[in-house]
Design a protein around this motif. Structure first.
Motif, mmCIF file in Angstrom:
data_model
loop_
_atom_site.group_PDB
_atom_site.id
_atom_site.type_symbol
_atom_site.label_atom_id
_atom_site.label_comp_id
_atom_site.label_asym_id
_atom_site.label_seq_id
_atom_site.Cartn_x
_atom_site.Cartn_y
_atom_site.Cartn_z
ATOM 1 N N ASP A 188 33.902 49.980 48.176
ATOM 2 C CA ASP A 188 32.821 49.617 49.085
ATOM 3 C C ASP A 188 31.586 49.247 48.267
ATOM 4 O O ASP A 188 30.579 49.969 48.258
ATOM 5 N N VAL A 189 31.684 48.121 47.558
ATOM 6 C CA VAL A 189 30.605 47.687 46.661
ATOM 7 C C VAL A 189 30.757 46.177 46.442
ATOM 8 O O VAL A 189 31.844 45.625 46.633
ATOM 9 N N SER A 190 29.688 45.519 46.040
ATOM 10 C CA SER A 190 29.745 44.077 45.781
ATOM 11 C C SER A 190 30.681 43.781 44.614
ATOM 12 O O SER A 190 30.684 44.497 43.614
ATOM 13 N N VAL A 191 31.442 42.703 44.776
ATOM 14 C CA VAL A 191 32.420 42.289 43.764
ATOM 15 C C VAL A 191 32.132 40.857 43.345
ATOM 16 O O VAL A 191 31.954 39.981 44.193
ATOM 17 N N GLN A 192 32.101 40.633 42.046
ATOM 18 C CA GLN A 192 31.988 39.276 41.512
ATOM 19 C C GLN A 192 33.292 38.929 40.816
ATOM 20 O O GLN A 192 33.684 39.610 39.865
ATOM 21 N N LYS A 193 33.979 37.907 41.296
ATOM 22 C CA LYS A 193 35.219 37.471 40.655
ATOM 23 C C LYS A 193 34.855 36.610 39.454
ATOM 24 O O LYS A 193 34.066 35.680 39.556
ATOM 25 N N GLU A 194 35.446 36.949 38.328
ATOM 26 C CA GLU A 194 35.075 36.331 37.062
ATOM 27 C C GLU A 194 36.328 35.849 36.327
ATOM 28 O O GLU A 194 37.094 36.669 35.804
ATOM 29 N N PRO A 195 36.548 34.529 36.258
ATOM 30 C CA PRO A 195 37.747 33.989 35.589
ATOM 31 C C PRO A 195 37.890 34.386 34.118
ATOM 32 O O PRO A 195 38.995 34.454 33.600
ATOM 33 N N ARG A 196 36.781 34.684 33.446
ATOM 34 C CA ARG A 196 36.866 35.078 32.031
ATOM 35 C C ARG A 196 37.533 36.431 31.850
ATOM 36 O O ARG A 196 37.896 36.805 30.734
ATOM 37 N N LEU A 197 37.735 37.166 32.956
ATOM 38 C CA LEU A 197 38.410 38.467 32.888
ATOM 39 C C LEU A 197 39.922 38.347 33.150
ATOM 40 O O LEU A 197 40.607 39.361 33.244
ATOM 41 N N MET A 198 40.428 37.119 33.255
ATOM 42 C CA MET A 198 41.860 36.941 33.475
ATOM 43 C C MET A 198 42.646 37.320 32.220
ATOM 44 O O MET A 198 42.116 37.344 31.117
ATOM 45 N N SER B 171 38.728 40.195 37.643
ATOM 46 C CA SER B 171 39.561 39.010 37.479
ATOM 47 C C SER B 171 39.841 38.486 38.884
ATOM 48 O O SER B 171 40.030 39.274 39.812
ATOM 49 N N PRO B 172 39.905 37.171 39.061
ATOM 50 C CA PRO B 172 40.179 36.629 40.393
ATOM 51 C C PRO B 172 41.642 36.729 40.814
ATOM 52 O O PRO B 172 41.965 36.487 41.981
ATOM 53 N N LEU B 173 42.529 37.109 39.902
ATOM 54 C CA LEU B 173 43.945 37.203 40.251
ATOM 55 C C LEU B 173 44.158 38.328 41.259
ATOM 56 O O LEU B 173 43.519 39.378 41.186
ATOM 57 N N LYS B 174 45.082 38.113 42.205
ATOM 58 C CA LYS B 174 45.313 39.053 43.317
ATOM 59 C C LYS B 174 45.497 40.484 42.861
ATOM 60 O O LYS B 174 45.023 41.413 43.512
#
Length: 186
Positions: free
Chosen positions: A64-74, A51-54
């Protein structure tokens, strides 16, 4: 494929406040809680969706890995009720919503059914990537929605599942079949 559903750590907000998609900070014990979450993961993660929320993104960025912020996970949008004290929401409106929260949205918010639709859509995309070990850092509502999908539980029944701050739920997917390794590990 192993999928770790990780709930964010403790948010810095007074008890009794309605929040869902409000972007609130974390408590001063975040680093300690983040370390505890890391200890709950059985093996290194290949990738994280967050989720993109803080309160989720900060935890995702601690790996220590790539992160994809996904608004659908809010989390669920509580619309006009966001950041109001639960006791300040008119009791009749609150009672009506609580009786029908699966299909009824708070004013200018969303229903639990709509939350599940967007969360399951991204979950299906995540599992289609077939990574060995994926983390999904999100909120209690989306975790329950995913478990509803995987276990074929009614949305209303998912509130019997306890999902604590900083907890981990592990799902395995082998030859198209899901198994739940554990729920709410802390």
């Amino acid at each position: 494929m192993e999928i770790y559903l990780i709930r964010h750590t403790t948010p810095k907000i007074a008890k009794g406040i309605c929040y869902g998609q409000s972007d609130i900070d974390l408590t001063s014990i975040f680093k300690k809680e983040a370390e505890e979450v890391h200890q709950l993961i059985d093996k290194p993660l290949d990738y994280i969706f967050s989720s993109p929320l803080k309160r989720c993104a900060n935890l995702a960025n601690s790996f220590d890995v790539s992160v994809q912020k996904e608004p659908r996970l809010m989390e669920l949008s509580f619309g006009d009720w966001e950041m109001k004290k639960w006791k300040d929401i008119p009791q009749s409106a609150l009672n009506e919503w609580m009786e029908n929260y699966v299909t009824q949205a708070p004013p200018k918010g969303e229903s639990y059914k709509k939350l599940k639709a967007r969360v399951v859509e991204i979950f299906k995309g995540i599992i289609s990537q077939n990574r060995a070990s994926t983390g999904i850092i999100t909120h209690a509502g989306p975790i329950r929605a995913i478990l509803s999908h995987v276990l074929n539980l009614s949305l209303k029944d998912t509130f019997t599942l306890k999902i604590d701050y900083g907890s981990v739920t592990k799902i395995s997917l082998v030859e198209g079949h899901f198994t739940i390794d554990y729920i709410n590990k802390k």
